[in-house]
Enzyme design. Structure first.
Site, PDB file in Angstrom:
ATOM      1  N   LYS A 120       0.832  -1.211   0.000  1.00 32.04           N
ATOM      2  CA  LYS A 120       0.000   0.000   0.000  1.00 32.04           C
ATOM      3  C   LYS A 120       0.863   1.256   0.000  1.00 32.04           C
ATOM      4  O   LYS A 120       0.654   2.176  -0.790  1.00 32.04           O
ATOM      5  CB  LYS A 120      -0.924   0.012   1.225  1.00 32.04           C
ATOM      6  CG  LYS A 120      -1.907   1.173   1.233  1.00 32.04           C
ATOM      7  CD  LYS A 120      -2.317   1.599   2.612  1.00 32.04           C
ATOM      8  CE  LYS A 120      -1.279   2.510   3.235  1.00 32.04           C
ATOM      9  NZ  LYS A 120      -1.710   3.088   4.527  1.00 32.04           N
ATOM     10  N   ASP A 166      -6.217   1.361   1.059  1.00 29.48           N
ATOM     11  CA  ASP A 166      -6.242   1.454   2.516  1.00 29.48           C
ATOM     12  C   ASP A 166      -7.638   1.043   2.994  1.00 29.48           C
ATOM     13  O   ASP A 166      -8.450   0.534   2.219  1.00 29.48           O
ATOM     14  CB  ASP A 166      -5.872   2.869   2.972  1.00 29.48           C
ATOM     15  CG  ASP A 166      -6.940   3.904   2.623  1.00 29.48           C
ATOM     16  OD1 ASP A 166      -7.899   3.583   1.879  1.00 29.48           O
ATOM     17  OD2 ASP A 166      -6.831   5.056   3.094  1.00 29.48           O
TER      18      ASP A 166
END
Length: 217
Positions: free
Chosen positions: A124, A142
């Site tokens: 991420k 996220d």
């Protein structure tokens, strides 16, 4: 809501955000790649608002990777202790600075796989850095992106962030992926809230699977 294909749902969402939020960017405050990687590492399970309160003093004491690479964990901890998991993040920040200094000559790489070799940088974080700094067509997932994508119906049965990422990039035009990442985050942060989504303020209810479900109740 009339039944629609996933392709139609994505097309509506893209048209909506291009009209209502043509520009969207990270809310983390930074001036260079080093400051952004610090802020993104700090932002894990922590609000951008909190990170932005911490970073001015941090950047002042450790203005670059070189200065951070020789810091003690205690000195870093003192500056970041008000954010979540400060012990782990202090260790990762120093490890990141050492890697950046020794492995990359102080220059943050643009390749996602290279970024993921840096301590504290998972998929991420790597995707955030690659998309924000280098406009790479990668989708950082996220908690907001994961939740919003599933609720609206952009994803189906995605069990983890990687599955969400793969489904999203399949339907979003490459040149819009970096922008769409911010659309979904900001929508999740301010409209499609986790516990009580503000459906009355949302312009996507006509395509939203979640909204359709509560209307039937």
């Amino acid at each position: 809501m009339v039944s629609m294909t996933k392709k139609e749902r994505f097309a509506f969402l893209i048209d909506y955000f291009l009209e209502h939020r043509p520009e969207a960017e990270t809310e983390l405050v930074y001036t260079d790649p080093y400051e952004l990687i610090v802020a993104v590492i700090l932002s894990a399970q922590c609000t951008d608002k909190r990170v932005n309160l911490i970073t001015p003093a941090f950047y002042k004491k450790f203005p670059d990777a070189n200065s951070l690479s020789v810091a003690t964990q205690e000195s870093v901890f003192e500056l970041i202790k008000s954010c979540s998991y400060p012990n782990n993040k202090a260790k990762n920040l120093i490890g990141m600075a050492k890697s950046l200094t020794h492995d990359f000559a102080g220059i943050l790489p643009s390749d996602v796989n290279e970024l993921m070799t840096i301590p504290g940088v998972g998929r991420k974080t790597a995707n955030v850095l690659a998309s924000v700094l280098y406009k790479k067509p990668v989708m950082a997932v996220d908690t907001h992106v994961f939740r919003v994508s599933a609720r609206i119906g952009l994803t189906s049965g995605a069990k983890n962030p990687y599955q969400t990422e793969m489904q999203l990039v399949k339907y979003i035009p490459e040149h819009l992926i970096a922008l769409a990442h911010h659309w979904l985050i900001l929508h999740g942060r301010y409209v499609c809230l986790a516990r009580k989504p503000k459906c009355d303020e949302c312009g996507l209810t006509s395509i939203c699977r979640y909204f359709q479900g509560i209307q039937k109740q």
